[in-house]
Write an enzyme that holds these catalytic residues in place. Structure first.
Site, short mmCIF file in Angstrom:
data_model
loop_
_atom_site.label_atom_id
_atom_site.label_comp_id
_atom_site.label_asym_id
_atom_site.label_seq_id
_atom_site.Cartn_x
_atom_site.Cartn_y
_atom_site.Cartn_z
CB SER A 126 -0.96 -0.05 1.19
OG SER A 126 -1.97 0.91 1.06
CG HIS A 239 -5.69 -2.27 -0.51
ND1 HIS A 239 -4.72 -1.90 -1.41
CD2 HIS A 239 -5.25 -1.82 0.71
CE1 HIS A 239 -3.74 -1.26 -0.77
NE2 HIS A 239 -4.04 -1.20 0.51
#
Length: 262
Positions: A126, A239
């Site tokens: 991330s 994600h």
């Protein structure tokens, strides 16, 4: 004291009998910063792995289970918390000066008596993707770099993440329009020609936190500069990957890393 020097190292409860965990305080640009270190009990010298977390402050904190998961693949793993977190000095500034906490984390592994200095890998998840890219640009001896669901363009993050704009304006000093040089300073795409390690990009195509466009842009820039890059795109995932898939991808990416040092 030099960057990466360990000031204190305390045992931390480990969920794995074969892995010792330590809460570490180390030096980064004169600041005492915290991080988590995982060392396999068995064996003498190991390959190493710098794990760069996502999020900011309490969002995306380093999880012991995740660090142990990588250490169980045979690596000594260090995961910086970044400045200003969990008792560390200074203030996080979202891939600005706090990138040096990642670079100092790499130095810490280089100074570790049980680490093979030629085999230190970097993984960013991330927001950690941007940290990983900057670390690899600075640390020329890195063996490989993996960015998983990783940010590569801070201008795009500002556009995409409406929920993070207030934080970004506060931490970075304004909007991309008001202070473009600060967003450019944080965006490694502008310095990709300085990156000289094999790169693996992992991204879920349904990612709403960090759009897959970050991965596409990074891949495109790397290829344009003739850099070695491999991409694993997962059309069905966001994600966060389901646990079983996550475990498999961890195994696969550590195998990929090891293949770069054979």
């Amino acid at each position: 004291m030099e960057n990466g020097s360990i000031i204190s190292k305390q045992r931390f409860p480990s969920p794995h009998p074969g892995i010792h965990l330590f809460l570490v305080t180390y030096m980064s640009q004169g600041l005492k910063v915290k991080g988590l270190l995982a060392e396999p009990v068995e064996g003498d010298i190991h390959d190493a792995f710098l794990y760069l977390r996502g999020g900011i402050k309490n969002v995306g904190k380093v999880r012991p289970g995740r660090i142990v998961q990588y250490a169980a693949e045979g690596f000594i793993v260090f995961a910086p918390f970044y400045r200003g977190n969990q008792g560390g000095e200074g203030d996080e500034d979202f891939a600005g000066e706090d990138r040096f906490d990642a670079i100092s984390g790499f130095n810490l592994l280089e100074q570790h008596p049980r680490v093979n200095k030629e085999h230190i890998h970097i993984l960013g998840f991330s927001r950690g993707g941007i940290m990983a890219l900057w670390t690899a640009i600075h640390c020329k001896t890195a063996a490989s770099l993996v960015t998983w669901g990783g940010v590569s363009d801070m201008f795009m993050t500002y556009v995409e993440r409406v929920d993070m704009r207030r934080m970004m304006k506060r931490v970075i000093g304004g909007t991309p329009k008001k202070c473009p040089e600060q967003y450019e300073y944080r965006t490694p795409l502008f310095a990709i020609e300085e990156l000289n390690v094999p790169v693996l990009i992992i991204h879920g195509e349904r990612d709403d936190n960090v759009s897959v466009e970050h991965a596409y842009r990074l891949e495109k820039r790397l290829k344009a500069h003739g850099k070695p890059v491999e991409s694993w795109y997962f059309p069905q995932f966001t994600h966060f990957f389901p646990p079983a898939v996550n475990r498999k991808v961890v195994e696969d990416l550590t195998t990929w890393m090891k293949s770069k040092t054979e």
